[in-house]
Design a protein around this motif. Structure first.
Motif, PDB file in Angstrom:
ATOM      1  N   TYR A  61       1.049  -1.184  -0.038  1.00 23.64           N
ATOM      2  CA  TYR A  61      -0.078   0.057  -0.101  1.00 23.64           C
ATOM      3  C   TYR A  61       0.973   1.216  -0.152  1.00 23.64           C
ATOM      4  CZ  TYR A  61      -2.821   3.912   2.186  1.00 23.64           C
ATOM      5  OH  TYR A  61      -3.285   5.067   2.014  1.00 23.64           O
ATOM      6  N   LEU A  62       1.962   1.313   0.907  1.00 23.99           N
ATOM      7  CA  LEU A  62       2.717   2.597   1.055  1.00 23.99           C
ATOM      8  C   LEU A  62       3.563   2.745  -0.131  1.00 23.99           C
ATOM      9  CD1 LEU A  62       4.373   2.021   4.573  1.00 23.99           C
ATOM     10  CD2 LEU A  62       2.462   3.717   3.659  1.00 23.99           C
ATOM     11  N   HIS A  63       3.947   1.826  -1.131  1.00 28.00           N
ATOM     12  CA  HIS A  63       4.419   2.130  -2.293  1.00 28.00           C
ATOM     13  C   HIS A  63       3.515   2.230  -3.497  1.00 28.00           C
ATOM     14  CE1 HIS A  63       7.707   1.259  -5.727  1.00 28.00           C
ATOM     15  NE2 HIS A  63       8.060   2.296  -4.740  1.00 28.00           N
ATOM     16  N   GLY A  64       2.421   1.899  -3.231  1.00 29.84           N
ATOM     17  CA  GLY A  64       1.317   2.040  -4.310  1.00 29.84           C
ATOM     18  C   GLY A  64       0.395   3.327  -4.065  1.00 29.84           C
ATOM     19  N   TYR A  89       7.204   7.686   5.469  1.00 30.33           N
ATOM     20  CA  TYR A  89       6.257   7.948   4.527  1.00 30.33           C
ATOM     21  C   TYR A  89       5.649   9.282   4.981  1.00 30.33           C
ATOM     22  CZ  TYR A  89       3.103   6.184   8.228  1.00 30.33           C
ATOM     23  OH  TYR A  89       2.941   5.989   9.517  1.00 30.33           O
ATOM     24  N   GLY A  90       5.179   9.769   3.756  1.00 35.49           N
ATOM     25  CA  GLY A  90       4.503  11.135   3.864  1.00 35.49           C
ATOM     26  C   GLY A  90       2.899  11.187   3.796  1.00 35.49           C
ATOM     27  N   ASP A  91       2.298  12.176   4.338  1.00 38.28           N
ATOM     28  CA  ASP A  91       0.837  12.345   4.028  1.00 38.28           C
ATOM     29  C   ASP A  91       0.425  13.504   3.721  1.00 38.28           C
ATOM     30  OD1 ASP A  91      -1.874  11.623   3.923  1.00 38.28           O
ATOM     31  OD2 ASP A  91      -2.119  11.282   6.167  1.00 38.28           O
ATOM     32  N   CYS A  92      -0.193  13.737   2.353  1.00 38.75           N
ATOM     33  CA  CYS A  92      -0.614  14.955   1.810  1.00 38.75           C
ATOM     34  C   CYS A  92      -1.893  15.101   2.058  1.00 38.75           C
ATOM     35  CB  CYS A  92      -0.216  14.984   0.214  1.00 38.75           C
ATOM     36  SG  CYS A  92      -0.809  16.138  -0.570  1.00 38.75           S
ATOM     37  N   PRO A  93      -2.545  16.203   2.365  1.00 41.15           N
ATOM     38  CA  PRO A  93      -4.204  16.314   2.392  1.00 41.15           C
ATOM     39  C   PRO A  93      -5.011  16.704   1.328  1.00 41.15           C
ATOM     40  CG  PRO A  93      -2.876  18.466   3.213  1.00 41.15           C
ATOM     41  CD  PRO A  93      -1.896  17.305   2.766  1.00 41.15           C
ATOM     42  N   LEU A  94      -3.980  16.853   0.182  1.00 41.11           N
ATOM     43  CA  LEU A  94      -4.657  17.344  -1.097  1.00 41.11           C
ATOM     44  C   LEU A  94      -4.749  16.078  -2.189  1.00 41.11           C
ATOM     45  CD1 LEU A  94      -2.749  20.601  -1.345  1.00 41.11           C
ATOM     46  CD2 LEU A  94      -5.171  20.138  -0.686  1.00 41.11           C
ATOM     47  N   ASP A  95      -4.229  14.974  -1.863  1.00 39.82           N
ATOM     48  CA  ASP A  95      -4.100  13.798  -2.995  1.00 39.82           C
ATOM     49  C   ASP A  95      -5.442  12.858  -2.643  1.00 39.82           C
ATOM     50  OD1 ASP A  95      -3.217  12.323  -0.664  1.00 39.82           O
ATOM     51  OD2 ASP A  95      -1.381  11.626  -1.453  1.00 39.82           O
ATOM     52  N   GLY A  96      -6.203  13.052  -1.774  1.00 42.26           N
ATOM     53  CA  GLY A  96      -7.319  12.171  -1.631  1.00 42.26           C
ATOM     54  C   GLY A  96      -6.935  10.805  -0.821  1.00 42.26           C
ATOM     55  N   GLU A  97      -5.702  10.634  -0.251  1.00 41.98           N
ATOM     56  CA  GLU A  97      -5.421   9.325   0.391  1.00 41.98           C
ATOM     57  C   GLU A  97      -5.189   9.791   1.976  1.00 41.98           C
ATOM     58  OE1 GLU A  97      -5.056   6.183  -0.001  1.00 41.98           O
ATOM     59  OE2 GLU A  97      -6.005   6.228  -2.193  1.00 41.98           O
ATOM     60  N   ARG A  98      -5.614   9.201   2.818  1.00 44.99           N
ATOM     61  CA  ARG A  98      -5.408   9.379   4.250  1.00 44.99           C
ATOM     62  C   ARG A  98      -4.381   8.314   4.836  1.00 44.99           C
ATOM     63  NH1 ARG A  98     -10.947   8.825   4.577  1.00 44.99           N
ATOM     64  NH2 ARG A  98     -11.105   7.305   6.226  1.00 44.99           N
ATOM     65  N   VAL A  99      -3.182   8.558   4.334  1.00 46.74           N
ATOM     66  CA  VAL A  99      -1.981   7.560   4.443  1.00 46.74           C
ATOM     67  C   VAL A  99      -1.779   7.323   5.995  1.00 46.74           C
ATOM     68  CG1 VAL A  99       0.326   7.024   4.035  1.00 46.74           C
ATOM     69  CG2 VAL A  99      -1.087   8.158   2.281  1.00 46.74           C
ATOM     70  N   ARG A 120      -7.031  17.263  12.334  1.00 43.99           N
ATOM     71  CA  ARG A 120      -5.997  18.143  11.808  1.00 43.99           C
ATOM     72  C   ARG A 120      -4.989  17.241  11.096  1.00 43.99           C
ATOM     73  NH1 ARG A 120      -6.556  22.749  10.405  1.00 43.99           N
ATOM     74  NH2 ARG A 120      -8.790  22.129  10.137  1.00 43.99           N
ATOM     75  N   SER A 121      -4.397  16.414  11.912  1.00 41.74           N
ATOM     76  CA  SER A 121      -3.159  15.598  11.244  1.00 41.74           C
ATOM     77  C   SER A 121      -3.657  14.696  10.427  1.00 41.74           C
ATOM     78  CB  SER A 121      -2.653  14.745  12.639  1.00 41.74           C
ATOM     79  OG  SER A 121      -1.667  15.511  13.121  1.00 41.74           O
ATOM     80  N   LEU A 122      -4.763  13.983  10.564  1.00 36.78           N
ATOM     81  CA  LEU A 122      -5.290  12.971   9.596  1.00 36.78           C
ATOM     82  C   LEU A 122      -5.965  13.333   8.101  1.00 36.78           C
ATOM     83  CD1 LEU A 122      -6.941  10.666  12.302  1.00 36.78           C
ATOM     84  CD2 LEU A 122      -4.911  10.414  11.351  1.00 36.78           C
ATOM     85  N   TYR A 123      -6.500  14.639   8.271  1.00 35.31           N
ATOM     86  CA  TYR A 123      -7.066  15.003   7.045  1.00 35.31           C
ATOM     87  C   TYR A 123      -6.766  16.276   6.531  1.00 35.31           C
ATOM     88  CZ  TYR A 123     -10.869  11.850   8.104  1.00 35.31           C
ATOM     89  OH  TYR A 123     -11.771  10.864   8.097  1.00 35.31           O
TER      90      TYR A 123
END
Length: 539
Positions: free
Chosen positions: A161-164, A362-372, A476-479
């Protein structure tokens, strides 16, 4: 600029604290008079005027509601149907339904304004371009994943999942991992590692505040810049509200340090204030990387006291996994310029001795639609067999994460959360306590650290997996924030993380499932929490 000129700038700007540290702010720079008459003061006034104008418009329309009651009922019903069929989180749906039902004239335009993400379409497009450019620079070694699959099939699925969909982040071997159970421990090692820099130093933090911590770091950064090391600093624009002046980048540039501010304060009401760079990343020559909850300010090392003692955590990586931390920094740095991925990611990274286990930054971007960030946490909760121990400063959960916590406990897993005994923010603390009873009913254990404030963001599972990073258990963090973390498997330092949890637990009070234990007699506080829960996703 020549090295001699840089050294002269260092001497010209440096003013020593009594405890040592480079200071660029002049005395009184943070005072009330400065706040009022600075550019920040003007920005604040303009923002307040815009907010007042918006509310005046909404109030004017609100006075017409009795004449258009029938129309508002139709609009509200249509919005409910629309929200029920939208893709947003169920908790957010309920919140918007309540807002629209109570205040349709305000709620409907506010919903579509927030949904439009005005001002962020270009940023989203640019980040997606950078992500597509970056992915080929971070290939996944299939042999590493195969070894992980043989050892733990569930972990291999998370790696996939993380690499996809998760953003293209590989799992690495050949990495040494060191866990720091406090900001003080990280501080000492960080200074030592910074002194070894020969090529570049990348610094990306949510908060930078002048004092002992940042002063000591800045002294080394300025000295290294004078020696020809490529030094880059990036911090979030909220620092302009509280810790640093507007012209701070120029002051750093005078020391030979490149500096950028993510989403600086602007005199316009915009949804861009929702999205903050909450990451904490420091990379040295692409071979050593730090992350975790610790910002570059004195409360994080207990040099000054805020909310009692400050409990935090961080991790240092040495070896191949640092490549992803370097990539995360470069991605954010390149938003307004040509990316430099190949220049910094192509070189081989020295492998330290005595490596064991895997690491996946890994990173989490709030603008890509994925709540990594949330997906990683939920996956760990679903795969835990014996225990999952968590430290977090905030607990504002959506339905999915609360269900995952409860389900793990109900199937016999020891789910235990450590939260602050002294909160830094009253409203989030009140919201956190509204979740306590439901979690305790399902067998989740909750403890509060009595000496002060827990700021660590740590998950540790069955002595075999862990996450250390910047991602809180709140909306805040998750979204809404740019975040980062490191997922570890079968690494020796996982034992250290669990030992830190147990040592922290010894200084905690156990929360029982009754109002007296949860709310401690604060009836008004309880009422505030219950009211705020209705709009929790908007906070």
């Amino acid at each position: 600029m020549k090295k001699e000129e840089l050294k002269e700038n260092v001497r010209g700007y440096a003013q020593k604290f009594e405890d040592g540290g480079l200071r660029l702010l002049k005395k009184g720079q943070k005072g009330i008079v400065h706040a009022i008459f600075s550019r920040f003061g003007l920005v604040l006034v303009l923002l307040l005027l815009q907010v007042g104008l918006l509310f005046s418009i909404f109030r004017w329309f609100g006075n017409l509601l009795p004449h258009y009651f029938g129309g508002s009922v139709v609009v509200t019903a249509a919005m409910v149907v629309y929200l029920l069929n939208s893709k947003m989180d169920n908790s957010a749906k309920i919140t918007w339904m309540v807002v629209v039902a109570i205040l349709p004239v305000v709620g409907v335009p506010l919903f579509f304004y927030v949904k439009s993400n005005a001002g962020h379409n270009l940023l989203r497009k640019r980040l997606m371009e950078l992500e597509n450019t970056l992915r080929p620079q971070l290939p996944q070694n299939r042999e590493v994943v195969e070894r992980l699959r043989r050892a733990e099939p569930g972990a291999a699925s998370l790696a996939k999942y993380l690499h996809g969909p998760g953003g293209g982040f590989p799992v690495y071997e050949n990495t040494a991992m060191t866990y720091f159970p406090s900001g003080e421990a990280k501080f000492a090692e960080l200074l030592r590692q910074l002194d070894t820099a020969e090529k570049y130093i990348f610094v990306e933090y949510f908060i930078i505040d002048e004092g002992l911590f940042w002063g000591r770091v800045l002294e080394i950064l300025a000295r290294k810049a004078a020696e020809g090391v490529d030094v880059r600093v990036m911090y979030d624009g909220t620092c302009e509200f509280s810790t640093l002046p507007r012209d701070y980048p120029k002051r750093l540039e005078a020391l030979g340090i490149q500096c950028k501010v993510f989403s600086p304060v602007q005199p316009f009401v915009s949804t861009h204030y929702n999205y903050r760079d909450h990451r904490k990343i420091l990379v040295i020559d692409g071979r050593v990387g730090f992350t975790g909850g610790v910002n570059l300010a004195d409360e994080y090392i207990n040099h000054v006291e805020k909310y009692g003692r400050w409990k935090d955590a961080a991790i240092m990586l040495e070896g191949e996994a640092v490549r992803s931390l370097t990539a995360l920094f470069l991605e954010m740095w390149s938003v307004l310029k040509e990316p430099e991925f190949e220049a910094f990611l192509a070189d081989p990274i020295p492998v330290p001795e005595h490596t064991q286990g895997t690491a996946a930054p890994y990173g989490d971007c709030p603008l890509d639609g994925e709540r990594v960030g949330e997906m990683v946490y939920i996956d760990l909760l679903n795969r835990a067999r014996e225990y999952i121990h968590i430290m977090t400063p905030y607990l504002i959960l959506d339905g999915e994460l609360e269900t995952a916590l409860k389900f793990a406990a109900e199937r016999g897993v020891d789910v235990h959360l450590i939260l602050p005994g002294i909160a830094d923010k009253k409203f989030p603390n009140a919201l956190a306590k509204t979740h306590y009873s439901a979690l305790l009913d399902s067998g989740v254990k909750i403890s509060e650290w009595t000496p002060g404030f827990v700021h660590a963001k740590v998950f540790v599972v069955d002595d075999r997996e862990a996450v250390v990073g910047t991602i809180n258990l709140d909306y805040r963090s998750l979204y809404h924030h740019f975040e980062n973390a490191v997922w570890l498997t079968n690494a020796p330092c996982i034992r250290d993380i669990e030992e830190d949890f147990q040592a922290t637990l010894e200084q905690c009070r156990t929360v029982e499932n009754n109002p007296k234990s949860i709310w401690q007699g604060r009836f008004l506080f309880r009422a505030v929490g219950m009211l705020l829960k209705v709009i929790a996703p908007l906070l």
